[in-house]
Design a protein around this motif. Structure first.
Motif, PDB file in Angstrom:
ATOM      1  N   VAL A  81     -51.060  17.418  -1.719  1.00 48.09           N
ATOM      2  CA  VAL A  81     -50.557  16.283  -0.940  1.00 48.09           C
ATOM      3  C   VAL A  81     -51.269  14.995  -1.342  1.00 48.09           C
ATOM      4  N   VAL A  82     -52.589  15.041  -1.383  1.00 49.77           N
ATOM      5  CA  VAL A  82     -53.361  13.838  -1.694  1.00 49.77           C
ATOM      6  C   VAL A  82     -53.011  13.322  -3.087  1.00 49.77           C
ATOM      7  N   GLN A 118     -53.549  20.821   0.552  1.00 46.36           N
ATOM      8  CA  GLN A 118     -54.108  19.501   0.861  1.00 46.36           C
ATOM      9  C   GLN A 118     -54.301  18.692  -0.410  1.00 46.36           C
ATOM     10  N   VAL A 123     -49.434  11.781  -3.195  1.00 47.03           N
ATOM     11  CA  VAL A 123     -49.351  10.479  -2.519  1.00 47.03           C
ATOM     12  C   VAL A 123     -49.967   9.392  -3.389  1.00 47.03           C
ATOM     13  N   SER A 147     -59.528  12.556   1.304  1.00 46.28           N
ATOM     14  CA  SER A 147     -58.871  13.750   1.837  1.00 46.28           C
ATOM     15  C   SER A 147     -57.604  13.333   2.563  1.00 46.28           C
ATOM     16  N   VAL A 148     -56.945  14.313   3.172  1.00 42.30           N
ATOM     17  CA  VAL A 148     -55.743  13.990   3.926  1.00 42.30           C
ATOM     18  C   VAL A 148     -56.081  13.048   5.084  1.00 42.30           C
ATOM     19  N   ILE A 152     -49.308  14.371   7.580  1.00 44.72           N
ATOM     20  CA  ILE A 152     -49.342  13.241   6.679  1.00 44.72           C
ATOM     21  C   ILE A 152     -47.929  12.753   6.365  1.00 44.72           C
ATOM     22  N   LEU A 205     -56.206   9.602   3.930  1.00 54.26           N
ATOM     23  CA  LEU A 205     -54.863   9.045   3.735  1.00 54.26           C
ATOM     24  C   LEU A 205     -54.248   8.632   5.063  1.00 54.26           C
TER      25      LEU A 205
END
Lengths: 297, 297, 297
Positions: B179-180, B176, B183, C52-53, C2, C56
């Motif tokens: 990913v954050v 996670q 992005v 957090s995801v 995501i 997003l």
């Protein structure tokens, strides 16, 4: 998973021309709903049936079969005729699968037999009936630089999503095995298809139609056995054979079929038909070889 | 995850011309299998090695490295030469990664150092050897409206799949975080790349090559530290720096490198090389700053 | 999830022309970060907020809203004006959603009201202010064969990713329900849109703009109720109504709106505005019909 399944479906679309993209979107939408209803009737209890994500994946497989058939029929049918044919094909597909799975107990995780072989030969049979004169080359059938690039987008996406198509319905560990086997088969198939294509063409050039189609035959050919314990070397072997068979098919079988009044617009016999039959034979072989040593109890 | 990994790989393809698409599909298929075998030998126990989904993701990384190298070599090699170079590069890649991970214990979750820096400079070294005359502009190298749109498809898909590439091998919560961070870094990089590109061009126009490439540098630059606890502000900072560095690189470094007989067809130095080095430096920095307060025990 | 969310975002890009692709990539990157900050301030505790995801994904929704607005404004704004408008729209979006969710307790899983309706009418309001003369047809607004094919790529990807957009924030079983309902609604919408388009055109031809846009209205229209227990027949009904409404809108409403000086470049009123309102009405209807029998306690 469902998204990927639909991705698979939809990427078919990009491989054809302009109005065909729209037509295929329409056929896919209709076939999807119709397949859900038909398959629902087959699994009805107390006069009701459920629609779940699994139902949708199954309908997705049925729709894939319809779209494969249209690969052979592209340019031969009016939109209305196409819709009627889709409506007719879905129940036959469902009956065929129902008989195979429930009465003959034939397992086919990636749908190589039920989806690819059935779709390809249903389409070719329809093409035979509709095609009245033998043609080796249709004037409007050619491709140009831009349309070939668009087709490559479709090929690349099918390549990417094939592992998930073959593994969508496999449970637990089997899914991982199906993914690994499919990837290896596809990779090996691509290498062999390029080599054979280069050899057959005499000069050192590649036929784009081989690159677009034969590279995918490995995914079809490993479909039935994808979740078996076939081992990596065997997945690579299957992929290589499929790549060779498919490329040879485009070169030698398609002209002969055209001469025999079976006109196969997208070459579904080479991409889906023959590799699918191969998948079935390997399925028989590995089922015969399966024993307690490999699979436990 | 594996699908996404392949998606990443394959979208490279769309960024090049016609025959290059086919060639890259072939190289990727071959490199994938070869990488699985080579890495298998390195992790062999009892004379056997396993092939799992993780193996495929690792092979995917190796293949990405090969494709990056070909970004620098595009148009300089015949198909056969390309295949030979791919076969040579994979073992060197595997050895480099093995030494880095096992002996120097350098963690690199998104492969910024092992994949991007290695791939870029391996390709550039080969380009230096092969390139015998300094050129600032090759007549067949230009882009047109359609090919630029095709390239943008590749860029958008790389943008989309980069977070999963950087997080594919991270466990649990780390994924996670990766990913954050990725992005945020990509988003910030895009904004900065546009701003710098607009500034450098003098007029109020954008250079398409900056948009296609520099917008992705943020994904490379945050690769090594993606699963660290760097905090959002730091991911944004890294992305911004990478966007600036990459755009400046296209404007000023590439012409100089061409003059020095290092011809970099796709500008891999700007997209993969320098941002990858940046990622390594940030990796060192944050490893030095890591303490029990942030990470627990 | 995501990734798919971002996929959704980015596929918008491909639907527009050349420089617009770059511009939208820039706006999306900026809006994403700005939305994360603005929404963070709204949910701040102890002077800090987390990213957090889920943050997003929420920012992704806000960004989608901005991109929808730009569908109406395409070609009317300079890049700088676009960025300013995006910066202004995000806080208004966030305030609107905050009031709706926290004070009016209106649930909207697929964002049909908060994202689609808000985005569409914000864009149209801005278009009304900026558009000074009534135009029925802008000379540079036409499409050609190639650009229509590119648009179809966008349409197909939006179709594919819509189920995951509508289900991204739903927990557990609700997510499966949201996927099934969205797929059924989209499929039904596509069939009806084709039928109505064919009927309205008089001749037996399809208007490409209907195929590109009206086929997606089903995903908007089912957005609010996607995770309700509406049953498959109802999802199909909603999709069909949306397909009809949207196609009729392109045929009859858009020319009238142009006459009223509200120039809607991409027809966002037909794809996002009216189907989104429909989604809201169905949301009210099914909330009124909800009872303990269907939902338990």
């Amino acid at each position: 998973m469902i998204f990927v399944g639909f991705g698979f479906l939809m990427t078919f679309l990009k491989r054809y021309g302009y109005s065909s993209v729209s037509l295929n979107l329409l056929i896919a939408s209709l076939a999807l709903q119709w397949a859900a209803v038909v398959k629902g009737f087959l699994s009805m209890s107390n006069g009701k049936f459920k629609i779940s994500v699994t139902t949708l994946i199954n309908s997705d497989f049925a729709t894939a079969s319809v779209l494969i058939s249209f690969g052979a029929l592209l340019g031969k049918l009016s939109p209305m005729q196409s819709l009627v044919l889709a409506m007719v094909e879905i129940p036959i597909f469902a009956a065929n699968e129902h008989i195979g799975v429930h009465f003959m107990r034939a397992v086919d995780i990636g749908g190589s037999m039920y989806v690819h072989v059935f779709g390809a030969y249903f389409g070719l049979a329809a093409a035979r009936v509709l095609c009245t004169k033998s043609t080796n080359e249709h004037p409007q059938e050619g491709a140009n630089y831009q349309s070939d690039l668009f087709s490559m987008i479709g090929t690349v996406f099918l390549w990417m999503f094939w592992p998930s198509f073959n593994s969508a319905l496999a449970p637990g560990d089997d899914r991982q095995r199906a993914v690994v086997n499919t990837v290896l088969s596809l990779a090996s198939c691509t290498v062999v298809a390029f080599a054979v294509s280069s050899m057959l063409s005499g000069e050192n050039k590649l036929a784009m139609v081989h690159v677009q189609n034969a590279t995918l035959a490995g995914g079809v050919a490993v479909g039935t056995t994808a979740d078996f314990m076939i081992g990596p070397w065997c997945a690579i072997l299957i992929g290589g054979l499929a790549g060779c068979l498919s490329t040879v098919g485009y070169k030698f079988f398609t002209p002969k079929m055209n001469a025999a009044k079976i006109h196969d617009t997208c070459g579904v016999n080479n991409l889906h038909g023959m590799p699918g039959l191969m998948a079935g034979l390997f399925g028989v072989l590995f089922t015969g070889l399966a024993n307690v040593e490999n699979y436990g109890t």
